[in-house]
Design a protein around this motif. Structure first.
Motif, PDB file in Angstrom:
ATOM      1  N   CYS A  18       0.825  -1.223   0.000  1.00  0.00           N
ATOM      2  CA  CYS A  18       0.000   0.000   0.000  1.00  0.00           C
ATOM      3  C   CYS A  18       0.851   1.262   0.000  1.00  0.00           C
ATOM      4  CB  CYS A  18      -0.927   0.014   1.223  1.00  0.00           C
ATOM      5  SG  CYS A  18      -2.216  -1.233   1.132  1.00  0.00           S
ATOM      6  N   SER A  19       2.081   1.157  -0.457  1.00  0.00           N
ATOM      7  CA  SER A  19       2.963   2.321  -0.405  1.00  0.00           C
ATOM      8  C   SER A  19       2.574   3.398  -1.421  1.00  0.00           C
ATOM      9  CB  SER A  19       4.413   1.891  -0.626  1.00  0.00           C
ATOM     10  OG  SER A  19       4.538   1.293  -1.892  1.00  0.00           O
ATOM     11  N   ARG A  20       1.712   3.083  -2.351  1.00  0.00           N
ATOM     12  CA  ARG A  20       1.211   4.130  -3.257  1.00  0.00           C
ATOM     13  C   ARG A  20      -0.307   4.004  -3.376  1.00  0.00           C
ATOM     14  NH1 ARG A  20      -0.430   2.668  -8.547  1.00  0.00           N
ATOM     15  NH2 ARG A  20       0.179   0.567  -9.195  1.00  0.00           N
ATOM     16  N   PRO A  21      -0.995   5.142  -3.681  1.00  0.00           N
ATOM     17  CA  PRO A  21      -2.443   5.045  -3.891  1.00  0.00           C
ATOM     18  C   PRO A  21      -2.740   4.366  -5.222  1.00  0.00           C
ATOM     19  CG  PRO A  21      -1.701   7.278  -4.298  1.00  0.00           C
ATOM     20  CD  PRO A  21      -0.499   6.500  -3.840  1.00  0.00           C
ATOM     21  N   TYR A  22      -3.871   3.666  -5.271  1.00  0.00           N
ATOM     22  CA  TYR A  22      -4.262   2.966  -6.498  1.00  0.00           C
ATOM     23  C   TYR A  22      -5.482   3.636  -7.138  1.00  0.00           C
ATOM     24  CZ  TYR A  22      -1.134  -0.763  -4.999  1.00  0.00           C
ATOM     25  OH  TYR A  22      -0.029  -1.483  -4.627  1.00  0.00           O
ATOM     26  N   THR A  23      -5.729   3.264  -8.375  1.00  0.00           N
ATOM     27  CA  THR A  23      -6.923   3.778  -9.068  1.00  0.00           C
ATOM     28  C   THR A  23      -7.785   2.614  -9.530  1.00  0.00           C
ATOM     29  OG1 THR A  23      -5.636   3.838 -11.109  1.00  0.00           O
ATOM     30  CG2 THR A  23      -5.892   5.918  -9.942  1.00  0.00           C
ATOM     31  N   LEU A  24      -9.084   2.797  -9.387  1.00  0.00           N
ATOM     32  CA  LEU A  24     -10.038   1.782  -9.833  1.00  0.00           C
ATOM     33  C   LEU A  24     -11.169   2.484 -10.577  1.00  0.00           C
ATOM     34  CD1 LEU A  24     -11.348  -1.255  -7.810  1.00  0.00           C
ATOM     35  CD2 LEU A  24     -12.983   0.228  -8.975  1.00  0.00           C
ATOM     36  N   ALA A  25     -11.535   1.956 -11.731  1.00  0.00           N
ATOM     37  CA  ALA A  25     -12.606   2.609 -12.505  1.00  0.00           C
ATOM     38  C   ALA A  25     -13.830   1.713 -12.587  1.00  0.00           C
ATOM     39  CB  ALA A  25     -12.115   2.931 -13.919  1.00  0.00           C
ATOM     40  N   GLY A  36      -6.686  -2.473   2.651  1.00  0.00           N
ATOM     41  CA  GLY A  36      -6.120  -1.463   3.523  1.00  0.00           C
ATOM     42  C   GLY A  36      -5.405  -0.363   2.760  1.00  0.00           C
ATOM     43  N   CYS A  37      -5.506  -0.385   1.451  1.00  0.00           N
ATOM     44  CA  CYS A  37      -4.826   0.622   0.635  1.00  0.00           C
ATOM     45  C   CYS A  37      -5.751   1.790   0.317  1.00  0.00           C
ATOM     46  CB  CYS A  37      -4.351   0.010  -0.688  1.00  0.00           C
ATOM     47  SG  CYS A  37      -3.136  -1.304  -0.479  1.00  0.00           S
ATOM     48  N   LYS A  38      -5.115   2.891  -0.125  1.00  0.00           N
ATOM     49  CA  LYS A  38      -5.896   4.042  -0.597  1.00  0.00           C
ATOM     50  C   LYS A  38      -6.171   3.814  -2.084  1.00  0.00           C
ATOM     51  CE  LYS A  38      -7.132   8.508  -1.076  1.00  0.00           C
ATOM     52  NZ  LYS A  38      -8.589   8.466  -1.255  1.00  0.00           N
ATOM     53  N   VAL A  39      -7.470   3.703  -2.424  1.00  0.00           N
ATOM     54  CA  VAL A  39      -7.838   3.471  -3.821  1.00  0.00           C
ATOM     55  C   VAL A  39      -8.835   4.543  -4.261  1.00  0.00           C
ATOM     56  CG1 VAL A  39      -8.800   1.861  -5.505  1.00  0.00           C
ATOM     57  CG2 VAL A  39      -7.541   0.970  -3.529  1.00  0.00           C
ATOM     58  N   THR A  40      -8.492   5.277  -5.312  1.00  0.00           N
ATOM     59  CA  THR A  40      -9.400   6.304  -5.841  1.00  0.00           C
ATOM     60  C   THR A  40     -10.313   5.665  -6.878  1.00  0.00           C
ATOM     61  OG1 THR A  40      -7.606   7.863  -5.564  1.00  0.00           O
ATOM     62  CG2 THR A  40      -9.510   8.611  -6.849  1.00  0.00           C
ATOM     63  N   VAL A  41     -11.615   5.807  -6.654  1.00  0.00           N
ATOM     64  CA  VAL A  41     -12.590   5.191  -7.562  1.00  0.00           C
ATOM     65  C   VAL A  41     -13.172   6.255  -8.484  1.00  0.00           C
ATOM     66  CG1 VAL A  41     -14.726   3.858  -7.717  1.00  0.00           C
ATOM     67  CG2 VAL A  41     -13.143   3.464  -5.812  1.00  0.00           C
ATOM     68  N   SER A  42     -13.215   5.962  -9.775  1.00  0.00           N
ATOM     69  CA  SER A  42     -13.827   6.917 -10.709  1.00  0.00           C
ATOM     70  C   SER A  42     -14.717   6.174 -11.698  1.00  0.00           C
ATOM     71  CB  SER A  42     -12.733   7.686 -11.457  1.00  0.00           C
ATOM     72  OG  SER A  42     -11.852   6.783 -12.062  1.00  0.00           O
ATOM     73  N   LEU A  43     -15.419   6.944 -12.505  1.00  0.00           N
ATOM     74  CA  LEU A  43     -16.364   6.373 -13.479  1.00  0.00           C
ATOM     75  C   LEU A  43     -15.898   6.711 -14.892  1.00  0.00           C
ATOM     76  CD1 LEU A  43     -19.227   5.106 -14.063  1.00  0.00           C
ATOM     77  CD2 LEU A  43     -20.082   7.460 -14.051  1.00  0.00           C
ATOM     78  N   MET A  44     -15.883   5.727 -15.767  1.00  0.00           N
ATOM     79  CA  MET A  44     -15.403   5.938 -17.153  1.00  0.00           C
ATOM     80  C   MET A  44     -16.156   5.032 -18.114  1.00  0.00           C
ATOM     81  SD  MET A  44     -11.332   5.712 -16.857  1.00  0.00           S
ATOM     82  CE  MET A  44     -10.514   6.545 -15.529  1.00  0.00           C
ATOM     83  N   PRO A  45     -16.138   5.391 -19.400  1.00  0.00           N
ATOM     84  CA  PRO A  45     -16.667   4.450 -20.394  1.00  0.00           C
ATOM     85  C   PRO A  45     -15.789   3.195 -20.421  1.00  0.00           C
ATOM     86  CG  PRO A  45     -16.354   6.639 -21.364  1.00  0.00           C
ATOM     87  CD  PRO A  45     -15.704   6.658 -20.027  1.00  0.00           C
ATOM     88  N   ARG A  46     -16.417   2.044 -20.743  1.00  0.00           N
ATOM     89  CA  ARG A  46     -15.690   0.783 -20.708  1.00  0.00           C
ATOM     90  C   ARG A  46     -14.496   0.784 -21.685  1.00  0.00           C
ATOM     91  NH1 ARG A  46     -14.739  -2.635 -16.737  1.00  0.00           N
ATOM     92  NH2 ARG A  46     -15.658  -4.702 -16.997  1.00  0.00           N
ATOM     93  N   ALA A  47     -14.705   1.344 -22.889  1.00  0.00           N
ATOM     94  CA  ALA A  47     -13.631   1.330 -23.887  1.00  0.00           C
ATOM     95  C   ALA A  47     -12.402   2.077 -23.369  1.00  0.00           C
ATOM     96  CB  ALA A  47     -14.120   1.956 -25.188  1.00  0.00           C
ATOM     97  N   ARG A  48     -12.659   3.184 -22.642  1.00  0.00           N
ATOM     98  CA  ARG A  48     -11.542   3.968 -22.093  1.00  0.00           C
ATOM     99  C   ARG A  48     -10.845   3.200 -20.977  1.00  0.00           C
ATOM    100  NH1 ARG A  48      -8.674   8.174 -22.323  1.00  0.00           N
ATOM    101  NH2 ARG A  48      -8.195   9.550 -20.577  1.00  0.00           N
ATOM    102  N   ILE A  49     -11.632   2.475 -20.192  1.00  0.00           N
ATOM    103  CA  ILE A  49     -11.045   1.671 -19.105  1.00  0.00           C
ATOM    104  C   ILE A  49     -10.017   0.692 -19.678  1.00  0.00           C
ATOM    105  CG2 ILE A  49     -11.546  -0.209 -17.485  1.00  0.00           C
ATOM    106  CD1 ILE A  49     -14.141   1.279 -16.757  1.00  0.00           C
ATOM    107  N   TRP A  50     -10.380  -0.006 -20.762  1.00  0.00           N
ATOM    108  CA  TRP A  50      -9.448  -0.982 -21.348  1.00  0.00           C
ATOM    109  C   TRP A  50      -8.201  -0.284 -21.884  1.00  0.00           C
ATOM    110  CZ3 TRP A  50      -9.722  -5.694 -19.880  1.00  0.00           C
ATOM    111  CH2 TRP A  50     -10.946  -6.301 -19.621  1.00  0.00           C
ATOM    112  N   GLN A  51      -8.402   0.886 -22.464  1.00  0.00           N
ATOM    113  CA  GLN A  51      -7.240   1.649 -22.966  1.00  0.00           C
ATOM    114  C   GLN A  51      -6.276   1.981 -21.833  1.00  0.00           C
ATOM    115  OE1 GLN A  51      -8.804   5.209 -24.758  1.00  0.00           O
ATOM    116  NE2 GLN A  51      -9.348   4.201 -26.691  1.00  0.00           N
ATOM    117  N   LEU A  52      -6.840   2.461 -20.716  1.00  0.00           N
ATOM    118  CA  LEU A  52      -5.999   2.889 -19.598  1.00  0.00           C
ATOM    119  C   LEU A  52      -5.366   1.696 -18.883  1.00  0.00           C
ATOM    120  CD1 LEU A  52      -8.130   5.835 -18.138  1.00  0.00           C
ATOM    121  CD2 LEU A  52      -6.108   5.952 -19.605  1.00  0.00           C
TER     122      LEU A  52
END
Lengths: 260, 527
Positions: free
Chosen positions: A26-33, A62-78
């Motif tokens: 958990c040494s860095r924050p994560y991103t989840l879409a 126990g990690c910091k995870v930022t949750v956001s909303l995106m189109p599915r096609a963009r999620i796969w790209q990222l």
């Protein structure tokens, strides 16, 4: 009796030990879409299966995870580029296997949802009538037979693409498209009755397709992927995954989805 | 009838070259069809790529505006909505330059349930808006009037107080933003600051503002903790102009609100498309794609114009079919030539034989019967006259002074003169008579079915007169004469040799008696 307690205790200790060993870094924050898709997630209500899974997964990590909303096609790209760490309820194919790892937590079948007034009763009926258009979500892949149908109709310019389920249901009800490919969780909360009345479903003759946590291979080392995978496995093993699904489906359907 | 060709050979060659033509044309067609399909597939994927690219660009631009508005949201979450300078300074810092040219205004909407209406109006008047009222007027359960609009210049200085909650289109987006806690855009609207009825269609993006420090994790909490909204107003045309990247040429693009592409729902249309109604002939490809942007659906309708096809198509089909057809025809022609070669050679041989036969019996210069043919005819006439007891005459003719003409004007002129002499002879004689050339300047006339010697002399005299007329050859006026000897059957002989010998002898007598004369054979004279 003693033996049973002993077994339960060792399983509990074992799980605990395993969980400790598998705690993600958990040494860095994560991103989840998340993506707005039927019962998986509805932005209108900010609720859904994926949201519940995300909350529970983040809590366990126990990690910091930022949750956001995106189109599915963009999620796969990222995910491919490594700019995004996680997403949920993803399915794989040869292409995605190259850049994404998965931790499966449910499986289900795909269905062709088709207007009753088309008189289509078999998949071939739909393919045969050149006037019928199929609606799909850009960036989505389905089961093998369903993908085959999409590709074939795409070649014949008979596919309408959309950025989400809502416009597909709307165009289906307006008869601008005559069919779309759905999963059990794709019925919208609103209008569900009206849609069910006007349509029939045809099952694709494919085995159930596993869905899971999507992990970017570029963003997460193999060892880290294993740790996150064991968190998901833990949610399945202790029944919390099943409880999430039972909030949205009848118990029998929830059971067939999470026990595979 | 000469054997020009064998029917069997023709029957065999006939189907072969047609078969070859059918096969080669078929192959050409297959190649053309394959190329056409490949080309059309490539064009299709190019078009799909362009659609995907446009969708991405619209989504990304919208994301950029959402991010910008989130900045404002973050600011107001800290400063609250009552400090007017906070938003003003923030927007000033943003410097809504060309990068944000899509935005007409950024503003704040205050959530005002009915019971707080009077307090709200009083507060606004205290802030310096003495005439402040909520528009439209009337009693409602709740209000959400605009309390600030930035940058505070031009049209944006219009009085605050407009209540977007009273408009169902705006309210839908506001509810969506409030319940989801995320950005939501409205359907197609005319911006309040646009006084012009024909103003470009617009939309508004809303982000909710919640009470600071209070949880807003679910719908109930978000509804309870709502303070208001931050919004950005857009003209669709400006929004589209601010997209990143460049539009693929040769495509026309329309964007409609919601899922039904109708004129009423039209948000944007590229200039190329403005003149043409969608779906008209001339469009090779078109596609509708449904974008979900900030919780709202737009229909992106794209059509490929001819220019797109010209630019990205292979255009090899035409070359293939033209070259293929040409080669097919050439190959079939070649096969036909080989197949019918024998028949045509036979025809050629027959024609040549005919010509050779003609040449063998006629004089090449004058086309008159030669000695051989004349001899044939003379013998035929001999037999006939003997059988019927008829008379006929043979007249020998020799030109006088022909040699000097040949010597002084050349052989070419001499030859032309001989041709004219031949024509005059043919004009002078009867249709049943035969005139032949013996060689040099010697001619001979056969007169069958003769009534008497006088008739023969009369014709000879007529010929002599004709020859005295001036000839015009290559601009030279030539005057000649001729000497004629006449022999009559049976008086002057009953066989070819005697008759010709006597006529020849009479002709020499005419020459010797001063030329330009007619003499009868000696035996007739004696008779």
């Amino acid at each position: 009796m003693m033996l049973r307690y002993f077994l339960a205790l060792s399983v509990a200790i074992g799980t605990l030990g395993f969980a400790n060993a598998a705690a993600p870094d958990c040494s860095r924050p994560y991103t989840l879409a998340l993506h707005d898709h039927g019962l998986l997630y509805s932005a209108d209500t900010d609720t859904g299966i994926d949201k519940d899974v995300a909350v529970e997964l983040i809590r366990r990590s126990g990690c910091k995870v930022t949750v956001s909303l995106m189109p599915r096609a963009r999620i796969w790209q990222l995910i491919e580029s490594g700019a995004l760490d996680f997403s949920l309820s993803g399915i794989t194919d040869a292409e995605r296997d190259k850049y994404a790892a998965f931790a499966w937590y449910f499986s289900d079948k795909y269905y062709l949802l088709v207007r009753k007034d088309t008189a289509v009763r078999h998949l071939a009926d739909f393919e045969r009538n050149e006037k019928f258009r199929l609606g799909v979500i850009r960036g989505f892949r389905y089961s093998e037979t369903a993908n085959h149908l999409v590709d074939k109709l795409q070649e014949a310019n008979r596919v309408s693409k959309a950025g989400g389920l809502d416009p597909l249901y709307q165009t289906l009800m307006l008869n601008l498209i005559q069919g779309m490919i759905i999963e059990p969780f794709d019925y919208p909360t609103l209008e569900e009755k009206r849609i069910r009345e006007a349509t029939v479903i045809i099952e694709f003759a494919d085995p159930p397709v596993p869905h899971g946590l999507i992990m970017s291979k570029k963003a997460l080392a193999q060892a880290e992927q294993e740790k996150w995978r064991s968190l998901v496995d833990g949610m399945r093993a202790d029944g919390s995954m099943r409880r999430i699904f039972e909030k949205y489906f009848k118990p029998e359907l929830a059971a067939t989805m999470v026990d595979f | 009838m000469p054997a020009t060709h064998k029917p069997g050979a023709a029957a065999r060659s006939f189907p072969l070259h047609w078969l070859i033509l059918a096969i080669t044309l078929g192959v050409s067609w297959l190649a053309w069809d394959h190329e056409r399909q490949t080309s059309s597939k490539a064009l299709r994927s190019q078009f799909d790529f362009a659609v995907h690219d446009t969708v991405s660009r619209v989504e990304q631009r919208m994301d950029a505006y959402v991010q910008m508005l989130r900045g404002v949201q973050g600011l107001l979450a800290i400063t609250g909505t009552s400090d007017r300078s906070a938003l003003r300074d923030y927007v000033h810092t943003l410097g809504l330059d060309a990068n944000f040219s899509g935005i007409q205004a950024i503003g704040i909407v205050e959530w005002t349930p009915a019971q707080r209406k009077n307090a709200h109006v009083a507060a606004m008047r205290r802030r310096g808006f003495a005439d402040y009222v909520i528009r439209p007027a009337g009693e409602r359960d709740a209000y959400a009037p605009i309390i600030q609009r930035e940058p505070y210049v031009g049209r944006n200085t219009a009085a605050p107080g407009f209540d977007p909650w009273s408009d169902p289109v705006r309210r839908l987006a506001m509810e969506k933003a409030r319940d989801s806690g995320m950005a939501a855009i409205s359907g197609q609207i005319r911006l309040v600051v646009d006084e012009d009825r024909d103003a470009s269609p617009g939309f508004i993006m809303y982000l909710p503002i919640f009470v600071r420090g209070q949880p807003h994790e679910n719908v109930a909490e978000r509804r309870a903790q709502l303070v208001g909204w931050i919004y950005a107003a857009f003209h669709m045309s400006d929004f589209m102009a601010s997209l990143y990247g460049t539009q693929t040429p040769g495509l026309s693009l329309s964007i409609f609100d919601d899922v039904v592409p109708s004129d009423a729902a039209l948000l944007y249309r590229t200039a190329a498309n403005a003149a043409v109604h969608p779906g008209m002939a001339g469009f090779a490809m078109n596609a509708n794609e449904y974008l979900v942007v900030a919780g709202h659906t737009w229909t992106l309708s794209m059509s490929a114009l001819k220019e797109f096809e010209t630019r990205f198509g292979h255009n090899a089909e035409t070359a293939i079919i033209v070259a293929g057809t040409w080669l097919s025809l050439m190959l079939s022609l070649l096969v036909w030539l080989i197949g019918t070669g024998r028949a045509r050679a036979l025809r050629l041989a027959a024609a040549m034989t005919e010509e050779l036969q003609h040449m063998a019996k006629h004089d090449a210069l004058t086309e008159l019967p030669n000695r051989a043919l004349f001899s044939d005819r003379l013998n035929n006439e001999l037999a006939r006259a003997k059988r019927h007891g008829d008379h006929f005459a043979v007249i020998f003719l020799d030109l006088d002074n022909f040699k000097p003409i040949n010597d002084s004007f050349g052989h070419a002129v001499g030859d032309l003169l001989l041709q004219q002499v031949a024509r005059r002879l043919q004009d002078a004689i009867r249709a049943s008579d035969t005139v032949g050339r013996m060689g040099g300047d010697e001619f001979v006339v056969l007169m069958p079915e003769l009534l008497g010697t006088d008739a023969a002399l009369g014709l000879a005299e007529k010929i002599r007169q004709a020859m005295r007329q001036t000839f015009l050859v290559h601009g030279h006026e030539l005057v000649i004469s001729c000497s004629l000897g006449v022999a009559v059957f049976p008086e002057d002989g009953t066989d070819e040799i005697t008759l010709t010998k006597n006529a020849d002898e009479a002709m020499y007598r005419a020459k010797n008696s001063g030329r330009d004369n007619v003499r009868l054979a000696a035996s007739s004279n004696n008779g």
